[in-house]
Structures are given as structure tokens and as C-alpha cells.
Enzyme design. Structure first.
Site, short mmCIF file in Angstrom:
data_model
loop_
_atom_site.label_atom_id
_atom_site.label_comp_id
_atom_site.label_asym_id
_atom_site.label_seq_id
_atom_site.Cartn_x
_atom_site.Cartn_y
_atom_site.Cartn_z
N GLY A 1 -43.97 -66.77 -68.83
CA GLY A 1 -43.76 -67.71 -67.94
C GLY A 1 -43.09 -68.99 -68.87
O GLY A 1 -42.03 -68.51 -69.51
N SER A 2 -43.44 -70.08 -68.67
CA SER A 2 -42.62 -71.21 -69.44
C SER A 2 -42.98 -71.31 -70.86
O SER A 2 -41.83 -72.17 -71.39
CB SER A 2 -43.37 -72.60 -68.65
OG SER A 2 -42.94 -72.84 -67.29
N THR A 3 -43.79 -70.37 -71.39
CA THR A 3 -43.72 -70.50 -73.02
C THR A 3 -42.07 -69.96 -73.36
O THR A 3 -42.06 -70.09 -74.65
CB THR A 3 -44.81 -69.74 -73.51
OG1 THR A 3 -44.70 -68.29 -73.14
CG2 THR A 3 -46.08 -70.34 -72.99
N PHE A 4 -41.60 -69.42 -72.49
CA PHE A 4 -40.22 -68.59 -72.71
C PHE A 4 -39.19 -69.90 -73.01
O PHE A 4 -38.07 -69.51 -73.24
CB PHE A 4 -39.90 -67.54 -71.77
CG PHE A 4 -38.89 -66.60 -72.01
CD1 PHE A 4 -39.08 -65.71 -73.05
CD2 PHE A 4 -37.83 -66.49 -71.28
CE1 PHE A 4 -38.20 -64.73 -73.22
CE2 PHE A 4 -36.88 -65.55 -71.47
CZ PHE A 4 -37.10 -64.68 -72.64
#
Length: 635
Positions: free
Chosen positions: A321-324
Site C-alpha cells: 500500500g502507501s508504505t511503498f
């Protein structure tokens, strides 16, 4: 005259026969004497040894298995007394009758009897086979009282593995179990009754070191094979103790903080790579496998929807998800696709071809640059950054930061995850890469999957200035206590080649994520400045959302069936001013990363700094979990 001649002839015949008989007798007795001389003089040592072997029984003694300790010496796997009863087939006149007699004294059901018979068939007849173990003292004494009427039965007081923390360390330490037929090999230790070997985790990876070397006992026996006395004993060499990098107090806190939620967490020292906590929740009791797991227990573990047997920290593969997004931003900066000042307008969606790609914020974020896009987790900005950069350059950055490959941690069953490329899709699916797929990869969805330990490793490499630290879970020197000087530890790691100015923009975005007024995890910030945490929220879909669902918003995430809810993620490092620890948390089907994963990560990072296992002893003071901001919603 004729008579005398005949008598003389008879006398000569008798004399020849007597001579022949005497010669034969002499030869026979000579051969017998020579044989006796050969056996009693020339071969005396051999037959003395055979006689001794008939009189003396050599028994192999299992060594004490080494312990598994945390970094401060807490026993995570140890040994305790084990009262057990064994049977020796060649000494039992009737195995069935002996087992039947035993079943009247202790519980020996039909499945146990069948197992004993199978083991007797595949082992040598003089090798003892375990009938029952982990007996109570009363049962052990009862069998001892009736032992004269139980031919072939032996009583033994040995040791068995014990896991005092139960499920808390089950995926890290692992468990031991009985030796299967395929595992026998050449080591005679493996044939000992009830001998256990490592089956998973550290117990399996370091099994030979933990196992030690066998000893032996010389027992004088009578003609019936009954032991008379022990002549001498060599206890062998105990197994080595294995010291882990784990902090038992921190691990306990992290497990308790998860509560009933299913998920995983990893905490690393960003300079040394030491893993301070590695949680996969829920766990299982490894003692079940040691004493013999029942069918009911096995069905319970296999049927649990939370999959307690899987080590989610290294085997769970989840879309990041947005941790990428920090990674996507760094790849775009390095490729020249964007600059720190490049601005992208977010109206809440992005049109690409015939498809509409939505931002998590329905009304949009307005104009964004890299730092503000990280702060508010703007999807549209990273759609555009990924479109300009391309999947191959994003994949190359991901590899440098530790994603898409095994971390090399000394545990069993680690999975790689997946960082896709154009070549991968063509080779695997036989299809060309679609440009629209770049947009999906830009927000950590699509084909990309990672493990929680990989995400913690990514955060560590960002926080330590771009050094390719690798995680480890066993102390190389076997020493207890704090870690080595991080300045010395950093010398062993190569640099991943990131420009410092690019890295600073990514770190600034992570700092703003936990800061008011617009950070998506501001509600989970640590308010004590000296322990402040930077991080990044993430939510990853487990199913495609239809247009109707998106437009009508019929059900909120928490109203959906558990299996259909988004995964909640958060990565972090702390303290901001002098980073030392990195963390990744995933709550399976937890929904919002800001609401579910970030508060857990905050509390774990706060406790990590309070305990400060890499630098100071247990008595050191620190913050309490009360020093936090109230939880608010976020992206």
C-alpha cells in the site's frame, strides 16, 4: 607252525591298526589342542571382548539440549524433567501383553499401542521405544512398583524441551518434535527413544549446535539382560546455548499490544540489523508439538482463520500500500522524472486511457509536491510519479531497499514477496506490461507484495542514511547485553547509492506524516520530543472495489466481512533527531493504517525506546505509554 604264522599275521595287522588309530587319536587331540591354544591364547582378546559385550550393555545417552536465550539471558527454550516409560522388544516376551498390562496402570490407548508397534518394526529390537512420557510422579511410581511383572519395560527420567513463554515466541524459537523415518540419517542419536530434533524456527536452523554430542553408559547385565549396576558413565557434550537478538520484554509488550488482532510486527536496530522483536499474532503453543499434539489441537490450529501456524512476519506476503510511496518517490527523483518541487494537482482521481484511478480522498488534495504528497498520502501524485518513472526503475529501487528478495534471517520458511518488472510479467504471464499498471504499482498495489520484515528493513535503510543493513536474529558472538557501537557496526554495510538530498526529502515526508495539521498519522504521534516517531501509513486492498461500491459507499470497511477488509500497515523509525530503531506493523484486514496499525506501532516504538535494548540496561528510565496523543482518523 601254520598256526604260529597266522598268529603273527594277526598280530602285525593289529599292530598296524593300533598304530593308525593311535596316530589318528594323536592328530585329533593335537588339532584340538592347537584349536584350544588358538582360541584361548591367540584369540583371547577377541573372545574376552565378546564376553564383556555379553556382560556389559553399552547405552547411548542423549546430551542436554542447549537453551535458546534472549539478548539479556531470559530462557525462551529450556529443559525440564521428563518421566517416561519405554519398552525393549527383545526383552519383552510378548509386546502385546506388556502393553495391555501397562494400559491397566496408565492411559495407553489403541493409537499409542499402534505407534509403539510401528516403531518396533522399523527399529532394531534392542532399541527402546517410548510408550508414554511426561508422566506424573504418581503414575511413574505406580509403574515402578509393578515393574517386575512387566518384562521389557524400562523406566527413565530424562529431559524434555520446555517453552516457558508459550505462544509468544513460537514463530521465532520454533519447536522440537519426534524424529520421522525420513530424518533418521546416520546419527545414532536420532534412533534414541523419544529423541527430539528442531522442526521450525531457531530450533531447526541451529539444531546441530543445540543438539550436542551423545554420551554413553556401561551397564553390567545378567544372562537375562537385566541391569545389575552401572560401571561407568560419560554424559557427552551438552548443546550450545543460542543467544538471540530479541528482547523478551519488548516481544511480550508487542504481542500483548496486538491483543486479538491478526497481524505481524518487526522492530530492528537500524545500525546493527539486530531484530529486537518479531511478532506473528496469533501464535501457537510449541509445547503441544513437543509432548505430542492431539488431533483436536491439530484441527484447531489448521481450522483457525487467523492462521496461527504461519509466521506472518516473514511468510505473510502483503501489498505494501502507501508504505511503498517513499520508495516510488526516491526512484522518481533518481530517474529525473520529478524534482522535489514538481507539483501535481489532485482532484480526487486521475484519468488514464479509458480508466479512472481514484485517490483515497474523494474530494482530492489539491496541488501536491513530494513532501506534501507523502504527508497526506496523495495517491494521484504517486500515480503520476510512477507513470513517469516506469516499473523497472521502481523495482530497482525496491531491491536496493530490501524488498522482493530473502532478507537472509536465520529462520525457516521465509518468503521473497514480489517486485514485478516488465520482463517478469512477460516471462511469467506471457503478457506485455501495460502502462496503466505503473499507476497501480505507484501506490503499492497490483502485483507487488512484501513481508513485514522487509518493510521494517526498508524503513531501517532509509533511517540509517542508506546503508544496506541486513537483519539478524542470533548474536554472532553469543554475548548478552546491549549491541556494539553503531559506528563500528555501520562499517560492515555497503551504501545503496542514494543521494543524501533525495533521502532527506523522503525522511521529511515521513516526519510530517506524524505531525499536525495534515499528517495522516498525526493522531498516533508520540508527543515527547526526545522520543518522536516518523512514519508512513498504508492501507492495501484485498479485493477490487466496484464502481457502484465506490460511488454509493454502501458499506464502510469495518462493516464488511473480515476477509474483505483492507490490510492496515505502518512503517516507522525513531527517535527523529537521532534514529536508532525502525518498525513495521501490519494488521490483517484492519482497515485504516492510521487508525489500526499506526497506534500499535506508536506504542511499540515508545516501549522500544523506553527499554532501549540496544544501548542500556533494564533499569534505565523512559517514557510511559501514557505520553501519546489521542487517536484520530487518517488516510
Amino acid at each position: 607252525m601254520a598256526i604260529n604264522r597266522r598268529d603273527n599275521d594277526l598280530q602285525r595287522v593289529f599292530t598296524r591298526r593300533a598304530l593308525l588309530l593311535g596316530t589318528a587319536q594323536l592328530g585329533l587331540f593335537g588339532a584340538l589342542a592347537a584349536r584350544l591354544y588358538y582360541l584361548q591364547v591367540m584369540e583371547s582378546d577377541k573372545y574376552m571382548l565378546l564376553a564383556e559385550e555379553n556382560r556389559i550393555s553399552m547405552r547411548l545417552l542423549p546430551p542436554r539440549r542447549g537453551r535458546v536465550l534472549d539478548r539479556f539471558g531470559h530462557e525462551l527454550a529450556s529443559n525440564r524433567r521428563n518421566y517416561r516409560v519405554l519398552i525393549v522388544a527383545e526383552q519383552a516376551r510378548n509386546v502385546d501383553a506388556t502393553l495391555e498390562a501397562l494400559s491397566k496402570l496408565i492411559q495407553v490407548d489403541d493409537s499409542q499401542k499402534a505407534r509403539v508397534k510401528r516403531e518396533i518394526e522399523r527399529r532394531r529390537k534392542f532399541v527402546p521405544v517410548v510408550v508414554a512420557e511426561n508422566l506424573s510422579w504418581d503414575d511413574f511410581a505406580k509403574i515402578n512398583l509393578h515393574s517386575p511383572d512387566l518384562p521389557g519395560v524400562q523406566l527413565d527420567v530424562g529431559e524434555t524441551r520446555d517453552y516457558p513463554y508459550g505462544p509468544m515466541f513460537s514463530h521465532v524459537v520454533g519447536y522440537v518434535g519426534a524424529v520421522s523415518e525420513s530424518e533418521l540419517g546416520d546419527d545414532p542419536l536420532l534412533e534414541l527413544p523419544g529423541f527430539r530434533i528442531g522442526k521450525s524456527g531457531v530450533e531447526k536452523v541451529y539444531d546441530e549446535r543445540l543438539r550436542g554430542r551423545a554420551g554413553h553408559s556401561e551397564i553390567e547385565v545378567n544372562a537375562y539382560g537385566r541391569a545389575i549396576r552401572e560401571l561407568r558413565r560419560n554424559n557427552g557434550q551438552p548443546g550450545d546455548d543460542i543467544v538471540l537478538t530479541i528482547d523478551a520484554d519488548l516481544q511480550r509488550f508487542a504481542v500483548e499490544r496486538f491483543g486479538e488482532e491478526s497481524g505481524a510486527a518487526a522492530v530492528l536496530d537500524i545500525h546493527t540489523g539486530e531484530i529486537l522483536a518479531l511478532v506473528s499474532n496469533p501464535g501457537y503453543d510449541p509445547n503441544w508439538f513437543n509432548v505430542g499434539i492431539t488431533q483436536a489441537q491439530w484441527r484447531q490450529l489448521n481450522g483457525d482463520k487467523y492462521k496461527p501456524l504461519i509466521n506472518k512476519a516473514i511468510q505473510g506476503q502483503y501489498p505494501p500500500g502507501s508504505t511503498f510511496k517513499m520508495l516510488v518517490g526516491l526512484a522518481a527523483l533518481e530517474a529525473g522524472a520529478v524534482t522535489p518541487d514538481t507539483r501535481v494537482f489532485c482532484p480526487g482521481h486521475m484519468e488514464f486511457g479509458n480508466n479512472t484511478f481514484h485517490c483515497w480522498k474523494k474530494g482530492g488534495h489539491g496541488t501536491m509536491n513530494l513532501v506534501s504528497a507523502l504527508e497526506e498520502s496523495c495517491d494521484v501524485y504517486f500515480y503520476e510519479a510512477a507513470r513517469r518513472t516506469g516499473v523497472d526503475k521502481i523495482a530497482e529501487m525496491a531491491k536496493r531497499l530490501g524488498l522482493g528478495d530473502l532478507t537472509g534471517v536465520d529462520l525457516t520458511g521465509e518468503r521473497k514477496g514480489l517486485i514485478p518488472t516488465r520482463a517478469w510479467k512477460q516471462a511469467t504471464l506471457g503478457q506485455p506490461w501495460a502502462q496503466g499498471e505503473n499507476l497501480v504499482i505507484g501506490i503499492g498495489q497490483g502485483y507487488v507484495t512484501t513481508t513485514p520484515l522487509q518493510l521494517a528493513l526498508m524503513a531501517a535503510r532509509l533511517a540509517n542514511g542508506g546503508y544496506a543493513v541486513s537483519p539478524r536474529i542470533v548474536r554472532e558472538d553469543g554475548a548478552l547485553g546491549p549491541a556494539t557501537d553503531p559506528r563500528l557496526a555501520a562499517q560492515r554495510w555497503p551504501h545503496v547509492g542514494l543521494k543524501r538530498e533525495h533521502l532527506d526529502y523522503a525522511l521529511e515526508g515521513m516526519i510530517r506524516v506524524t505531525s499536525p495539521p495534515r499528517g495522516t498519522a498525526q493522531g498516533a504521534r508520540i508527543t515527547l520530543a526526545q522520543y518522536a516517531m516518523a512514519g508512513k501509513t498504508g492501507s492495501s486492498q484485498v479485493r477490487r472495489i466496484s464502481r457502484q461500491e465506490r460511488e454509493t459507499r454502501v458499506r464502510k470497511n469495518e462493516e464488511k466481512p473480515w476477509e474483505e477488509r483492507d490490510h492496515a500497515l505502518f512503517v516507522a523509525y525513531a527517535p527523529i533527531q537521532a534514529p536508532r530503531y525502525a518498525c513495521a506493523v501490519i494488521v490483517e484486514h484492519g482497515g485504516s493504517g492510521a487508525k489500526m496499525a499506526a497506534p500499535i506501532a506508536r506504542d511499540i516504538m515508545l516501549e522500544t525506546q523506553r527499554l532501549d535494548p540496544s544501548r542500556k540496561p533494564r533499569s534505565a528510565p523512559g517514557p510511559t505509554t501514557a505520553s501519546v496523543a489521542p487517536v484520530k482518523g487518517g488516510g
